[in-house]
Scaffold this motif. Structure first.
Motif, PDB file in Angstrom:
ATOM      1  N   SER A 195       0.829  -1.205   0.000  1.00 34.99           N
ATOM      2  CA  SER A 195       0.000   0.000   0.000  1.00 34.99           C
ATOM      3  C   SER A 195       0.866   1.258   0.000  1.00 34.99           C
ATOM      4  O   SER A 195       2.011   1.263   0.467  1.00 34.99           O
ATOM      5  CB  SER A 195      -0.924   0.010   1.218  1.00 34.99           C
ATOM      6  N   ALA A 196       0.275   2.318  -0.515  1.00 29.69           N
ATOM      7  CA  ALA A 196       0.987   3.596  -0.577  1.00 29.69           C
ATOM      8  C   ALA A 196       1.312   4.140   0.803  1.00 29.69           C
ATOM      9  O   ALA A 196       2.103   5.074   0.935  1.00 29.69           O
ATOM     10  CB  ALA A 196       0.138   4.606  -1.353  1.00 29.69           C
TER      11      ALA A 196
ATOM     12  N   GLN B  56       9.224  -4.067  -5.395  1.00 27.88           N
ATOM     13  CA  GLN B  56       8.137  -5.034  -5.424  1.00 27.88           C
ATOM     14  C   GLN B  56       8.145  -5.867  -4.137  1.00 27.88           C
ATOM     15  O   GLN B  56       9.198  -6.173  -3.579  1.00 27.88           O
ATOM     16  CB  GLN B  56       8.284  -5.976  -6.627  1.00 27.88           C
ATOM     17  N   VAL B  57       6.961  -6.216  -3.674  1.00 29.84           N
ATOM     18  CA  VAL B  57       6.822  -7.116  -2.520  1.00 29.84           C
ATOM     19  C   VAL B  57       6.042  -8.321  -3.010  1.00 29.84           C
ATOM     20  O   VAL B  57       4.860  -8.230  -3.341  1.00 29.84           O
ATOM     21  CB  VAL B  57       6.072  -6.430  -1.359  1.00 29.84           C
ATOM     22  N   GLU B  58       6.715  -9.471  -3.060  1.00 27.67           N
ATOM     23  CA  GLU B  58       6.104 -10.665  -3.646  1.00 27.67           C
ATOM     24  C   GLU B  58       5.846 -11.767  -2.632  1.00 27.67           C
ATOM     25  O   GLU B  58       5.225 -12.777  -2.975  1.00 27.67           O
ATOM     26  CB  GLU B  58       7.017 -11.228  -4.761  1.00 27.67           C
TER      27      GLU B  58
ATOM     28  N   ALA C 162      -4.796   9.376   4.982  1.00 29.70           N
ATOM     29  CA  ALA C 162      -6.220   9.019   5.050  1.00 29.70           C
ATOM     30  C   ALA C 162      -6.672   8.220   3.830  1.00 29.70           C
ATOM     31  O   ALA C 162      -7.353   7.193   3.962  1.00 29.70           O
ATOM     32  CB  ALA C 162      -7.062  10.278   5.219  1.00 29.70           C
ATOM     33  N   GLU C 163      -6.308   8.673   2.659  1.00 34.52           N
ATOM     34  CA  GLU C 163      -6.743   7.985   1.438  1.00 34.52           C
ATOM     35  C   GLU C 163      -6.216   6.556   1.394  1.00 34.52           C
ATOM     36  O   GLU C 163      -6.927   5.621   0.999  1.00 34.52           O
ATOM     37  CB  GLU C 163      -6.284   8.769   0.216  1.00 34.52           C
ATOM     38  N   ASP C 164      -4.968   6.370   1.807  1.00 32.78           N
ATOM     39  CA  ASP C 164      -4.371   5.029   1.804  1.00 32.78           C
ATOM     40  C   ASP C 164      -5.028   4.136   2.842  1.00 32.78           C
ATOM     41  O   ASP C 164      -5.263   2.944   2.600  1.00 32.78           O
ATOM     42  CB  ASP C 164      -2.871   5.128   2.065  1.00 32.78           C
TER      43      ASP C 164
ATOM     44  N   ALA D 221      -8.593  -0.309   4.278  1.00 31.86           N
ATOM     45  CA  ALA D 221      -9.735  -0.777   5.058  1.00 31.86           C
ATOM     46  C   ALA D 221     -10.747  -1.475   4.160  1.00 31.86           C
ATOM     47  O   ALA D 221     -11.300  -2.532   4.499  1.00 31.86           O
ATOM     48  CB  ALA D 221     -10.384   0.394   5.792  1.00 31.86           C
ATOM     49  N   TYR D 222     -11.013  -0.886   3.002  1.00 26.44           N
ATOM     50  CA  TYR D 222     -11.974  -1.488   2.072  1.00 26.44           C
ATOM     51  C   TYR D 222     -11.495  -2.868   1.607  1.00 26.44           C
ATOM     52  O   TYR D 222     -12.280  -3.813   1.518  1.00 26.44           O
ATOM     53  CB  TYR D 222     -12.185  -0.566   0.877  1.00 26.44           C
ATOM     54  N   SER D 223     -10.201  -2.982   1.349  1.00 24.67           N
ATOM     55  CA  SER D 223      -9.678  -4.261   0.866  1.00 24.67           C
ATOM     56  C   SER D 223      -9.724  -5.319   1.957  1.00 24.67           C
ATOM     57  O   SER D 223      -9.999  -6.498   1.690  1.00 24.67           O
ATOM     58  CB  SER D 223      -8.248  -4.098   0.353  1.00 24.67           C
TER      59      SER D 223
END
Length: 458
Positions: A226-227, A234-236, A446-448, A453-455
């Motif tokens: 996440s931002a 990359q995180v794999e 806040a946006e992040d 939270a939605y995910s």
């Protein structure tokens, strides 16, 4: 400034006698502060809430430890009101300081609806428009000032802060276990939690444990990507999430939170639904972790306290879906009421459920204790509804309370009655001047946090 000019003219015209109880300038910075500085019980104190619908404004006069019940007011008046904003209220009562609105709406051309029980009191204490004093009226003079006003049973009482009849938390826990089938901590969450208590545990062990569950693995990786953390690469894998971005404790804590939520079945929708639960939890965790270094608290433990502090609400929703739906509706209809008042209204009338009127905080603390979570997490959940808590792990309780107070300002959380943030900051050992810094930090992410939270709720 003490008595507002319009109020003074109104009382003189009506022949209403009154006394003024001085308060210090510092104590009088808010009406709540002035009431607390006065000391003693608040049973004789009243407050006023301005409400509005399409036809106009009314002033609801009610006990200090209560909030207007929008449903009861609608039944009484046939009209659906909602609270005025602070800015609207300040314009309407322009000669009063913010928060110090007196009950004499007639002085401003505003109809008054007074809680019936107040007209039976021997003496009452109230705001007088200014911060320098509180007004004291005898019952007779209060009734004289309320002459011509509408009256009814239109408020929600908040109740006390202790379990009824002197019942202890241990007794509540025992009764809960006997009466209801409490969900056990999910096995994966328990295994992760135990791993965090092992000082010799390795990143590989944590990663392998999480990777037993593909869904949990995906959510942890999504969290690391996440931002919020601005990792450029990359995180794999979970191992990379731990070593490159989040660290052992944060991965373990978010994994415990995600896995533990699976013990509950509640709807996503509504102000108390799972979408808003995750939003509230992530914001609180961010703030508690951010504030922890300023009061010598452990940031990782503070994060976990913030993340898990509201699990009692999930338990209530899981055990009582019909009542939870009603609580959700009441929460939306009565934004200024405390959760304790709403919980009391929903559960207080059912003999088999009156135990739940202790509040979702206490219920969550009991669940966390049964799940053998750390003591600070137990107390933060169990006592976050209890202002001025004095006891073990107090700093973590106050951090959660302060975070919730800041979140109320932006409409995040399960209740929105304002807190004395200056006092809470002082209790946590944080310079109140730093609150603006925390607000700025929160606004930047806040946006992040909303996206994350939605995910997690999906």
């Amino acid at each position: 400034m003490a008595l507002a000019a319009k109020v003074e003219q109104f009382l003189n015209r009506k022949g209403v006698s009154y006394d003024l109880l001085p308060v210090t300038n510092q104590a009088g910075s808010s009406f709540d502060s002035a009431v607390m500085a006065r000391g003693g019980a608040v049973g004789s104190v009243i407050r006023c809430t301005a409400m509005i619908d399409l036809k106009g404004v009314i002033l609801v006069v009610h006990p200090y430890d209560s909030s207007p019940d929008a449903d009861a007011i609608e039944r009484h008046t046939g009209r659906r009101f909602q609270p005025l904003t602070a800015a609207q209220t300040n314009r309407l009562f322009a000669d009063c300081l913010p928060g110090f609105v007196p009950p004499f709406g007639a002085a401003y051309g505003v109809p008054v609806l007074v809680e019936q029980a107040l007209l039976e009191e021997n003496a009452l204490i109230m705001a007088c428009g200014g911060a320098g004093a509180l007004m004291v009226l005898s019952g007779r003079n209060f009734r004289l000032g309320m002459a011509g006003c509408d009256r009814g049973t239109v408020t929600l009482r908040q109740g006390g802060h202790q379990p009824a009849s002197g019942i202890t938390l241990e007794e509540i826990a025992e009764k809960l276990q006997k009466l209801y089938r409490l969900p056990p901590m999910p096995a994966l969450a328990l295994r992760i939690l135990r791993l965090t208590g092992d000082s010799d545990a390795s990143v590989r062990e944590l990663a392998e444990l999480i990777e037993f569950d593909p869904s949990l693995t995906a959510q942890v990786i999504r969290y690391a990507r996440s931002a919020l953390f601005n990792y450029p690469g990359q995180v794999e894998s979970v191992h990379e999430a731990v070593t490159r971005v989040l660290g052992f404790d944060r991965v373990a804590h978010i994994a415990v939170g995600i896995a533990s939520v699976r013990a509950f079945d509640i709807p996503r929708q509504g102000v108390l639904g799972m979408d808003q639960f995750w939003r509230h939890s992530l914001y609180t965790a961010f703030l508690t972790q951010r504030m922890a270094p300023h009061c010598d608290a452990d940031p990782g433990l503070a994060y976990l306290c913030g993340l898990l502090h509201n699990f009692g609400l999930l338990l209530v929703g899981h055990l009582f879906p019909a009542e939870f739906a009603e609580l959700n509706r009441l929460r939306e209809a009565n934004p200024e009421a405390s959760m304790r008042a709403l919980e009391d209204q929903v559960f207080g009338n059912h003999d088999s459920q009156q135990l739940l009127t202790v509040g979702h905080g206490v219920i969550g603390g009991i669940l966390h204790k049964l799940w053998e979570l750390p003591g600070a997490v137990v107390k933060a959940a169990g006592m976050h509804q209890q202002l001025h808590y004095q006891g073990d792990h107090r700093v973590y309780v106050v951090l959660v309370q302060l975070a919730n107070g800041l979140l109320k300002e932006i409409g995040v959380g399960d209740e929105f009655n304002p807190d004395d943030l200056q006092q809470l900051a002082a209790e946590a050992g944080i310079d109140p001047a730093q609150l603006d810094e925390f607000r700025k930090d929160m606004a930047e992410v806040a946006e992040d946090l909303d996206s994350l939270a939605y995910s997690l709720a999906s």
